[in-house]
Design a protein around this motif. Structure first.
Motif, PDB file in Angstrom:
ATOM      1  N   ASP A  66       4.293  -1.436 -25.770  1.00 12.88           N
ATOM      2  CA  ASP A  66       5.035  -2.610 -25.318  1.00 12.88           C
ATOM      3  C   ASP A  66       4.075  -3.484 -24.509  1.00 12.88           C
ATOM      4  O   ASP A  66       3.768  -3.195 -23.359  1.00 12.88           O
ATOM      5  N   GLN A  67       3.623  -4.551 -25.128  1.00 16.22           N
ATOM      6  CA  GLN A  67       2.612  -5.381 -24.465  1.00 16.22           C
ATOM      7  C   GLN A  67       3.214  -6.275 -23.382  1.00 16.22           C
ATOM      8  O   GLN A  67       2.481  -6.969 -22.681  1.00 16.22           O
ATOM      9  N   THR A  68       4.523  -6.250 -23.245  1.00 13.98           N
ATOM     10  CA  THR A  68       5.137  -7.057 -22.193  1.00 13.98           C
ATOM     11  C   THR A  68       5.321  -6.264 -20.902  1.00 13.98           C
ATOM     12  O   THR A  68       5.774  -6.800 -19.904  1.00 13.98           O
ATOM     13  N   ALA A  69       4.988  -4.966 -20.928  1.00 12.22           N
ATOM     14  CA  ALA A  69       5.159  -4.146 -19.725  1.00 12.22           C
ATOM     15  C   ALA A  69       4.241  -4.652 -18.602  1.00 12.22           C
ATOM     16  O   ALA A  69       3.215  -5.270 -18.870  1.00 12.22           O
ATOM     17  N   GLN A  70       4.644  -4.384 -17.377  1.00 16.38           N
ATOM     18  CA  GLN A  70       3.825  -4.786 -16.230  1.00 16.38           C
ATOM     19  C   GLN A  70       3.775  -3.664 -15.207  1.00 16.38           C
ATOM     20  O   GLN A  70       4.726  -2.904 -15.077  1.00 16.38           O
ATOM     21  N   THR A  71       2.661  -3.604 -14.509  1.00 15.73           N
ATOM     22  CA  THR A  71       2.471  -2.546 -13.506  1.00 15.73           C
ATOM     23  C   THR A  71       1.953  -3.161 -12.212  1.00 15.73           C
ATOM     24  O   THR A  71       1.102  -4.047 -12.245  1.00 15.73           O
ATOM     25  N   ILE A  72       2.480  -2.685 -11.092  1.00 14.92           N
ATOM     26  CA  ILE A  72       1.897  -3.054  -9.808  1.00 14.92           C
ATOM     27  C   ILE A  72       1.194  -1.813  -9.256  1.00 14.92           C
ATOM     28  O   ILE A  72       1.697  -0.702  -9.378  1.00 14.92           O
ATOM     29  N   ILE A  73       0.011  -2.019  -8.701  1.00 14.15           N
ATOM     30  CA  ILE A  73      -0.758  -0.896  -8.152  1.00 14.15           C
ATOM     31  C   ILE A  73      -0.770  -1.035  -6.634  1.00 14.15           C
ATOM     32  O   ILE A  73      -1.118  -2.104  -6.109  1.00 14.15           O
ATOM     33  N   PHE A  74      -0.377   0.030  -5.961  1.00 11.05           N
ATOM     34  CA  PHE A  74      -0.370   0.014  -4.506  1.00 11.05           C
ATOM     35  C   PHE A  74      -1.543   0.815  -3.961  1.00 11.05           C
ATOM     36  O   PHE A  74      -1.975   1.798  -4.554  1.00 11.05           O
ATOM     37  N   CYS A  75      -2.023   0.367  -2.819  1.00 12.42           N
ATOM     38  CA  CYS A  75      -3.139   1.023  -2.150  1.00 12.42           C
ATOM     39  C   CYS A  75      -2.701   1.369  -0.729  1.00 12.42           C
ATOM     40  O   CYS A  75      -2.340   0.478   0.042  1.00 12.42           O
ATOM     41  N   TYR A  76      -2.698   2.664  -0.415  1.00 11.12           N
ATOM     42  CA  TYR A  76      -2.341   3.115   0.937  1.00 11.12           C
ATOM     43  C   TYR A  76      -3.542   3.777   1.588  1.00 11.12           C
ATOM     44  O   TYR A  76      -4.451   4.255   0.903  1.00 11.12           O
ATOM     45  N   HIS A  77      -3.513   3.835   2.916  1.00 10.87           N
ATOM     46  CA  HIS A  77      -4.569   4.529   3.650  1.00 10.87           C
ATOM     47  C   HIS A  77      -3.971   5.690   4.438  1.00 10.87           C
ATOM     48  O   HIS A  77      -3.492   6.635   3.849  1.00 10.87           O
ATOM     49  N   ARG A  78      -3.950   5.586   5.757  1.00 13.40           N
ATOM     50  CA  ARG A  78      -3.488   6.712   6.583  1.00 13.40           C
ATOM     51  C   ARG A  78      -1.993   6.693   6.817  1.00 13.40           C
ATOM     52  O   ARG A  78      -1.396   5.629   6.958  1.00 13.40           O
ATOM     53  N   LEU A  79      -1.402   7.865   6.904  1.00 11.75           N
ATOM     54  CA  LEU A  79      -0.001   7.988   7.290  1.00 11.75           C
ATOM     55  C   LEU A  79       0.056   8.620   8.673  1.00 11.75           C
ATOM     56  O   LEU A  79      -0.341   9.779   8.846  1.00 11.75           O
ATOM     57  N   VAL A  80       0.498   7.842   9.672  1.00 13.47           N
ATOM     58  CA  VAL A  80       0.561   8.356  11.051  1.00 13.47           C
ATOM     59  C   VAL A  80       1.870   7.926  11.711  1.00 13.47           C
ATOM     60  O   VAL A  80       2.420   6.871  11.399  1.00 13.47           O
ATOM     61  N   ASP A  81       2.346   8.755  12.633  1.00 12.20           N
ATOM     62  CA  ASP A  81       3.601   8.437  13.328  1.00 12.20           C
ATOM     63  C   ASP A  81       3.427   7.277  14.297  1.00 12.20           C
ATOM     64  O   ASP A  81       4.315   6.464  14.467  1.00 12.20           O
ATOM     65  N   LYS A  82       2.276   7.264  14.967  1.00 11.19           N
ATOM     66  CA  LYS A  82       2.017   6.187  15.935  1.00 11.19           C
ATOM     67  C   LYS A  82       0.947   5.257  15.388  1.00 11.19           C
ATOM     68  O   LYS A  82      -0.209   5.645  15.251  1.00 11.19           O
ATOM     69  N   ILE A  83       1.353   4.050  15.061  1.00 15.07           N
ATOM     70  CA  ILE A  83       0.413   3.100  14.459  1.00 15.07           C
ATOM     71  C   ILE A  83      -0.534   2.552  15.523  1.00 15.07           C
ATOM     72  O   ILE A  83      -0.110   1.967  16.521  1.00 15.07           O
ATOM     73  N   ARG A  84      -1.838   2.752  15.306  1.00 13.97           N
ATOM     74  CA  ARG A  84      -2.817   2.140  16.193  1.00 13.97           C
ATOM     75  C   ARG A  84      -3.632   1.081  15.458  1.00 13.97           C
ATOM     76  O   ARG A  84      -4.109   0.131  16.017  1.00 13.97           O
ATOM     77  N   TYR A  85      -3.808   1.301  14.144  1.00 18.59           N
ATOM     78  CA  TYR A  85      -4.555   0.339  13.330  1.00 18.59           C
ATOM     79  C   TYR A  85      -3.635  -0.142  12.208  1.00 18.59           C
ATOM     80  O   TYR A  85      -3.639   0.421  11.111  1.00 18.59           O
ATOM     81  N   PRO A  86      -2.820  -1.166  12.515  1.00 19.76           N
ATOM     82  CA  PRO A  86      -1.801  -1.562  11.533  1.00 19.76           C
ATOM     83  C   PRO A  86      -2.390  -2.041  10.204  1.00 19.76           C
ATOM     84  O   PRO A  86      -1.705  -2.078   9.203  1.00 19.76           O
ATOM     85  N   GLY A  87      -3.677  -2.369  10.188  1.00 19.92           N
ATOM     86  CA  GLY A  87      -4.298  -2.833   8.944  1.00 19.92           C
ATOM     87  C   GLY A  87      -4.439  -1.740   7.900  1.00 19.92           C
ATOM     88  O   GLY A  87      -4.511  -2.018   6.704  1.00 19.92           O
ATOM     89  N   THR A  88      -4.510  -0.478   8.358  1.00 16.29           N
ATOM     90  CA  THR A  88      -4.719   0.608   7.395  1.00 16.29           C
ATOM     91  C   THR A  88      -3.745   1.764   7.576  1.00 16.29           C
ATOM     92  O   THR A  88      -3.863   2.770   6.894  1.00 16.29           O
ATOM     93  N   GLU A  89      -2.786   1.609   8.478  1.00 12.24           N
ATOM     94  CA  GLU A  89      -1.882   2.739   8.715  1.00 12.24           C
ATOM     95  C   GLU A  89      -0.445   2.373   8.374  1.00 12.24           C
ATOM     96  O   GLU A  89      -0.059   1.216   8.392  1.00 12.24           O
TER      97      GLU A  89
END
Ligand SMILES: [Zn+2]
Length: 437
Positions: A66-89
């Protein structure tokens, strides 16, 4: 390996006239009318179905994607309870909520390898998909994200920069270990390359060099010194992952998305099939493989995730899904895999087994010719076209599509044309030039 060797000659014998087809023949599964069913099996391992299909060439059908299909790709970094670096957490709770949102939105999480197989035309994917990737190799990806992904039954990919693994010159206490990566590998997690030291790969930028003793210096590399360094970043990191984990690496996530044509060329030469940036966009069938954009999800920008979901929620909303039909079910003439001895064949297929066909909707495409004026007989369900311009290639692919009960159905098949017969036909059909008018 033995199985592959045993069946290959058989497939080659059936497809000797179409050299590129044994790969797809080995990968093709019994064709199904559901576009989602093909994604349930991983990889293209030749199963018993191939042996079963062997006696009749007409049963070897290429998977129609199906050439009409589309996909979004997500990129995650760290998983932490207390966010200190919101750019990567991101907090585990927010991550879990997003994974659930995908399910609720009817978006199928597929593996990167399935996405690439679809782009090669080897495998179908559902109309709206997501691929989840984790960057940089944090241990929270192993300890926190992985159990959640298991709960959802989602495949995912780890982009690793090799010096950042625990024990490497940049791998601290929060880094993932080689043992943890091996555990993930053993359980089907895809592990791919993200350079050696995670820096801007373009020549002329300041880079940090870490000596084995841990001493770090900032410097600007040019010429042969730069080439040696960038080779290690792009190619060396791939080789290290492959050797250390015994895997095949075919994806490269560019650190910070900073690269240029030279870096792309090095990556291509190293055998990477796909390269990834952090400029999110829906991936379509024609998206260039050397710059696939990913949505980097950050704790302080929750809108990025919501917008990405919205992007494929709306943009593919109007596109009709295409159901694949095996050419064998249509009693095609010439049959799939057959070789004809004329450059002017009559092409025929019987659509009566597909269901009620909307007569005006039947369309035929022929490779080398494009759309041809196909005739359709609703009484017999026969679609036919007599080729009037000589086919010049040694193989010819036909794409027949129609609408049935509001749904688009499509069949692809390929037949061979015997070169000498085609040449003879050519000579016969185009006699010595005559002056007209
Ligand atoms: Zn990174």
């Amino acid at each position: 390996m033995m199985i592959r060797f045993a069946i290959l000659p058989l497939i080659l014998a059936l497809n000797f006239s179409m050299c590129k087809r044994h790969e797809s023949a080995a990968n093709s599964q019994p064709v199904s009318s559901s576009p989602t069913s093909a994604t349930t099996t991983a990889g293209g391992s030749p199963g018993p179905g191939v042996a079963g299909a062997a006696p009749s060439p007409s049963k070897i059908t290429k998977t129609v994607v199906d050439q009409t299909a589309q996909t979004i790709i997500f990129c995650y970094h760290r998983l932490v309870d207390k966010i200190r670096y919101p750019g990567t957490e991101i907090t585990p709770a927010a991550f879990e909520a997003e994974m659930k949102q995908l399910k609720d939105a009817g978006i199928t999480v597929i593996s990167m390898q399935d996405l690439l197989a679809w782009k090669r035309g080897d495998k179908n994917i559902p109309p709206r998909c997501a691929v989840i990737t984790f960057d940089d190799g944090w241990k929270s990806q192993y300890e926190v994200a992985w159990p959640m992904m298991k709960k959802f039954g989602y495949p995912f990919l780890m982009f690793i920069y090799t010096e950042g693994v625990r024990g490497g010159s940049l791998g601290g206490g929060e880094a993932i270990t080689w043992e943890q990566l091996a555990d993930m590998r053993d359980n089907g997690v895809d592990i791919q390359a993200h350079s050696a030291t995670h820096q801007d790969l373009r020549e002329g930028h300041n880079i940090m060099l870490a000596a084995p003793g841990g001493k770090r210096t900032r410097t600007k590399l040019t010429g042969p010194q730069y080439e040696q360094w960038v080779q290690n970043e792009v190619v060396g990191s791939k080789q290290l992952l492959e050797q250390r984990l015994g895997i095949k690496v075919n994806c490269f996530a560019v650190p910070f998305g900073s690269y240029n044509e030279h870096v792309k060329e090095i990556a291509r030469n190293a055998g990477y099939e796909a390269m990834f940036t952090v400029y999110g966009q829906p991936i379509t069938f024609t998206s260039p493989l050397d710059s696939l954009g990913r949505y980097a999800i950050e704790a302080n920008k929750p809108k990025v995730f919501a917008d990405a979901v919205k992007m494929i929620g709306t943009s593919s909303g109007g596109a009709a899904a295409v159901a694949e039909v095996g050419a064998a079910n249509l009693s095609t003439q010439p049959a799939d895999g057959e070789t004809v001895h004329t450059a002017l064949p009559l092409i025929k297929a019987n659509l009566s087994r597909v269901g009620a066909i909307e007569p005006g909707s039947v369309q035929m495409r022929v490779s080398g010719l494009g759309v041809v004026p196909v005739s359709y007989d609703p009484k017999t369900g026969t679609a036919s076209y007599q080729v009037t311009q000589k086919l010049r290639e040694t193989s010819c692919t036909v794409i027949l599509s129609a609408k049935s009960e509001g749904k688009k159905v499509e069949a692809h098949w390929t037949f061979g044309i015997d070169a000498t017969a085609a040449a003879a036909a050519k000579a016969k059909a185009s006699p010595s030039p005559t002056v007209k008018k």
